[in-house]
Write a protein that holds these residues in place. Structure first.
Motif: not given
Length: 715
Positions: A157-174
Motif C-alpha cells: 500500500e505504501v509503495t504503490t502510493a509512492e508510484l502513483r504520486s510520481e505518475h509511474a505505471s505499475l506492470l506487476g508485483v513480485v
C-alpha cells in the motif's frame, strides 16, 4: 529505432533480491527477442563497477558495453536531481536505439532513505515511459524476520502510493524471499492492497526464500576476514558457505556440531581440532564442509603442516590474524551476491523465476511479439524448453568429470531431464558437494554393481553371440562405462546417453553400433551439427563420422539430416554440395553427388533437394538467382550435405570461427535410440545442449519399456 518493450525493475527497500528478478526478466525477453539491452539509471559510483549490472551484461543475450549502460551516480542525483534525470533519459535513449527491448534496473538503497529513493526511481520510470515491475521483500529490510501476508499488504500500500504520486505505471508485483509456506498468504495480502488499483488488474507473483542465493562464497568469506589460503583446491573457493561453526571447544564437542556447507572457524593453536575437522570432511559419515578459517595469527607447527599436506584434502584451509569473535562476526555479516561467475546461483535464480513467475503472461503484458529471427540464444532456449516438456531420462557415463557434474546440476535445477551418472556414488556425491552443486535428484549407478552386471552381460552375450562373445567376456565388457550406459538405453533403463567428455568418439559410439544398431531404413550412422548463426539455424552433415561416403551413404546422410532438421523445427531444404552447380561440371566427385541426389529424390520424393550445388548458390539468393533461378532450394537451403568428412569438418569449423556461429553437436543420427558424443574440449554449456538434444530425439520415439532391475531400480 525506438523499441516497444521497456520494463523498469525497482524495489521499495534493500535486500529484496532484485537481481534475481532482473535476471529472470532479462532471460525471458532474450528467448523471444534478438537484441535485449540493460540500463542502470543510478549506479553507486564511477570508481567501483556495479556487480548487478555486470551480472546482467554477462548474459548471452546482451551485447553492450558497461559504460554505455550507466546513467548517473548517487553523487550526481544529490547535486542536481533534475539534471541527473535529463542525463538518464538521454543515455537511456542511446541504449534503446540499439535494442528490441531494454531492462532497466532501479537503484539499490545503499545511499539514501527509502521513501526518497523510491520516489526518484518512480520519477525515472515515468520519464522513460517504462512500466514498473515492483519487487517487495518477503523479509524485513535488514534481511532478518519473515513478513506475514498482512505486513506485505502494508508494504504494498505504501509503495504503490509512492508510484502513483510520481505518475509511474505499475506492470506487476513480485514478492521475493518469501517464507515457502507463506507464498499464497503473501500473494493474497498484496492482491488485497491492489484491489482498488488505478492500474486495473495487476498480477502478483511470489518467490520463496532460498538460503543458497544469499549465502556468500568461500572466496568472499576469506576476503571479509582477511584470511590467506594455506591449502586446498582453489576451484572450491566458489562454493557457497551456508553456515558458520565456531570450533573453540574440544574435538569431541566440535564434531557433532559440523553442518553441511559450513565454514568452520578453528583457533590456530588447536591443531587437534583442525585435523579432526579435515578428516570429518573426508569421511562419508560427516557433512561436507565449505572451508576452514584458522584464526588468531598462530603459525601451524611444521609437523602439522606435513600431516595436513599428507591428507591431500581439497578442502580450503585459510588463516588470519583476527580473534574468534571478530572472525565469526565478519563471516555472518558477509552477504552473498548473485554474480556472473556463480553457475549454481545463476541456475537456481532462473529456476525459481521460471517456476513462480508466469513468463508468458509477463510477455503479454509487455506486448512482446516473437522475433522473425532465431538467434543462438533463442534456439538454445527452445531446446531446453522442448526437452523440459518431454522429461526424458539420460545417462551420462563420465561421472568423474567436473564438467559433467556441473552440467548435471544445471539440467536438474532447470528441470530439463532426469539424469543418471555412472561411477562411485560416494565419490561423485562428495565431489559434487565440494563444488557446491545440487545433485540430490541425480541417480548414480556403479558399473560394477553385481546384479546389473549380470543382467547386462547376459543381454550383451546374447546380442553378440554370433561374434563369439562368451558370458565371461561379456561380464568384463559391460563394466566399461560406455557399454554400461549403452546397455541401460538398450534395456529401457534410460532414454538416451551422452558421453565423450573424457573418451574418444569411437569409444562412445562403438557400443551403440553393436547394441543399439541402426533404424530399419537407414544404412549408416552419420552426424550433423546444428549451426546457430546470428539470425537462423542451419544443419550441416556429415562432419564427424563417415570419411568418404558412397553415393548410397550420401543419400542416407541427406535423408537422416532432413529428418533431424524436422525434429528441431527446421524446414528441410536440402543442398547436396559439390564444387560445381547443376550440369556445369563433371568428374567422379560430382557424379557421386549427382547420383546421391537422384537416390534421395527416388526414396523421398516429398523432400526439397538440389544437387550438385555449390555452397554460395545454396546459401546466397543473389548467386542462386544467377546459377539456379528456378530452384526451390538454391539460395534458401537449410540442410547442407557435404561430399566428404574433410570438407564438412573444415567448413563447420570455418563458419564457427569466422561467422561467430554456435555449433551444436555432433548429433548422431540413424540409431534406433539416441546416443550422442561430446568433444573432449566440451564446455558445460555444450554438454547441457547435447543432453537437451538427446532428450528431444528420445521424445520423438515411442516411450521405452519400463524395466525393473534385480535391485528394483525403475527406468
Amino acid at each position: 529505432m525506438a523499441v516497444s518493450t521497456r520494463i523498469y525493475i525497482t524495489s521499495a527497500e534493500g535486500h529484496t533480491g532484485k537481481s534475481t528478478i532482473a535476471l529472470g526478466v532479462l532471460d525471458t525477453l532474450s528467448h523471444e527477442l534478438g537484441r535485449v539491452g540493460v540500463f542502470r539509471p543510478v549506479a553507486r559510483s564511477t570508481d567501483e563497477r556495479d556487480y548487478v549490472l555486470e551480472l546482467l551484461l554477462a548474459h548471452d543475450g546482451v551485447d553492450l558495453g558497461y559504460d554505455q549502460c550507466v546513467g548517473v551516480t548517487y553523487d550526481d542525483v544529490h547535486a542536481d536531481p533534475d539534471a541527473a534525470l535529463a542525463t538518464i533519459v538521454s543515455r537511456f535513449a542511446a541504449v534503446e536505439r540499439q535494442c528490441d527491448a531494454v531492462v532497466v534496473i532501479g537503484s539499490d538503497y545503499t545511499d539514501v532513505g527509502s521513501p526518497t529513493e523510491l520516489s526518484f526511481n518512480a520519477r525515472v520510470a515515468a520519464n522513460l515511459g517504462a512500466p514498473v515491475l515492483l519487487v517487495l521483500g518477503g523479509r524485513s529490510s535488514d534481511g532478518g524476520s519473515a513478513r506475514s501476508g498482512a505486513e506485505m499488504r502494508q508494504v504494498a500500500e505504501v509503495t504503490t502510493a509512492e508510484l502513483r504520486s510520481e505518475h509511474a505505471s505499475l506492470l506487476g508485483v513480485v514478492a521475493n524471499r518469501v517464507e515457502p509456506e507463506r507464498l499464497d498468504e503473501v500473494v493474497s495480502g498484496i492482491g488485497g492492497a491492489l484491489a482498488s488499483s488505478p492500474w486495473g488488474a495487476v498480477p502478483v507473483w511470489a518467490l520463496p526464500e532460498d538460503r543458497l542465493l544469499v549465502a556468500p562464497t568461500v572466496r568472499a568469506v576469506l576476503s571479509a576476514t582477511g584470511a590467506t589460503l594455506l591449502s586446498g583446491d582453489e576451484a572450491l573457493l566458489d562454493r557457497e558457505a551456508v553456515g558458520v561453526v565456531v570450533a573453540a571447544m574440544s574435538m569431541e564437542n566440535v564434531l557433532p556440531r559440523l553442518t553441511e556447507g559450513a565454514i568452520v572457524v578453528v583457533p590456530g593453536d588447536r591443531s587437534d581440532v583442525l585435523v579432526a575437522t579435515v578428516l570429518a570432511h573426508a569421511s562419508e559419515t560427516f557433512p561436507s564442509l565449505a572451508g576452514i578459517v584458522l584464526n588468531g595469527g598462530f603459525e601451524l607447527a611444521p609437523q602439522v603442516e606435513r600431516l595436513i599436506a599428507g591428507l591431500d584434502s581439497p578442502l580450503p584451509i585459510a588463516h588470519n590474524d583476527l580473534g574468534t569473535y571478530d572472525t565469526a562476526l565478519a563471516i555472518t555479516q558477509t552477504r552473498g551476491r548473485l554474480a556472473a561467475d556463480s553457475s549454481r546461483k545463476h541456475d537456481l535464480a532462473l529456476s525459481l523465476f521460471e517456476t513462480h513467475v508466469d513468463g508468458e503472461q509477463l510477455l503479454r503484458l509487455l506486448q512482446v511479439s516473437p522475433s522473425g529471427v532465431v538467434t543462438p540464444l533463442m534456439f538454445e532456449y527452445q531446446l531446453l524448453e522442448r526437452a523440459r516438456g518431454v522429461q526424458k531420462h539420460i545417462v551420462m557415463p563420465e561421472g568423474d568429470d567436473d564438467r559433467i557434474l556441473r552440467a548435471a546440476s544445471t539440467l536438474l535445477q532447470r528441470g530439463v531431464a532426469r539424469i543418471t551418472l555412472l561411477g562411485d556414488e560416494p565419490a561423485i556425491r562428495a565431489r559434487g558437494a565440494e563444488l557446491g552443486l545440487d545433485l540430490a535428484e541425480a541417480r548414480i549407478l556403479d558399473p560394477f554393481d553385481p546384479s546389473l552386471q549380470v543382467q547386462f552381460a547376459a543381454e550383451y552375450a546374447k546380442l553378440r553371440a554370433h561374434k563369439g562373445i562368451s558370458a565371461s567376456m561379456a561380464m568384463d565388457t559391460v563394466t566399461d562405462v560406455s557399454y554400461f550406459g549403452t546397455m541401460m538405453v538398450k534395456l529401457g533403463l534410460a532414454d538416451g546417453m551422452v558421453s565423450g567428455a573424457k573418451h574418444t568418439t569411437a569409444h562412445t559410439i562403438r557400443p551403440a553400433f553393436e547394441v543399439i544398431k541402426t533404424l530399419p531404413d537407414v544404412g549408416v550412422v552419420s552426424s550433423v551439427f546444428l549451426m546457430a548463426l546470428a539470425d537462423r539455424v542451419l544443419v550441416y552433415g556429415d562432419c564427424a563420422v563417415i570419411p568418404d561416403p558412397t553415393a548410397e551413404q550420401l543419400a542416407d546422410i541427406a535423408i537422416s539430416s532432413a529428418q533431424t532438421a524436422e525434429q528441431f523445427g527446421i524446414e528441410p531444404r536440402v543442398a547436396m554440395l559439390s564444387y560445381s552447380t547443376g550440369d556445369s561440371g563433371s568428374g567422379a566427385d560430382v557424379e557421386k553427388v549427382r547420383a546421391a541426389t537422384a537416390l534421395v529424390r527416388e526414396r523421398r520424393p516429398d523432400l526439397l533437394v538440389e544437387g550438385p550445388i555449390q555452397y554460395d548458390a545454396a546459401a546466397d539468393p543473389t548467386v542462386a538467382a544467377a546459377k539456379m533461378p528456378d530452384s526451390e532450394v538454391a539460395g534458401r537451403a537449410t540442410v547442407f550435405i557435404f561430399p566428404d568428412l574433410n570438407t564438412g569438418n573444415n567448413t563447420y569449423k570455418a563458419v564457427q570461427r569466422s561467422a561467430g556461429a554456435v555449433a551444436i553437436g555432433p548429433i548422431l543420427q540413424g540409431l534406433r535410440k539416441p546416443i550422442n558424443d561430446l568433444s573432449r574440449g566440451a564446455l558445460v554449456g555444450d554438454i547441457v545442449n547435447t543432453v537437451a538434444i538427446t532428450a528431444i530425439q528420445a521424445g520423438t520415439d515411442s516411450a521405452p519399456t519400463t524395466v525393473t532391475t534385480p535391485e528394483g531400480i525403475p527406468s
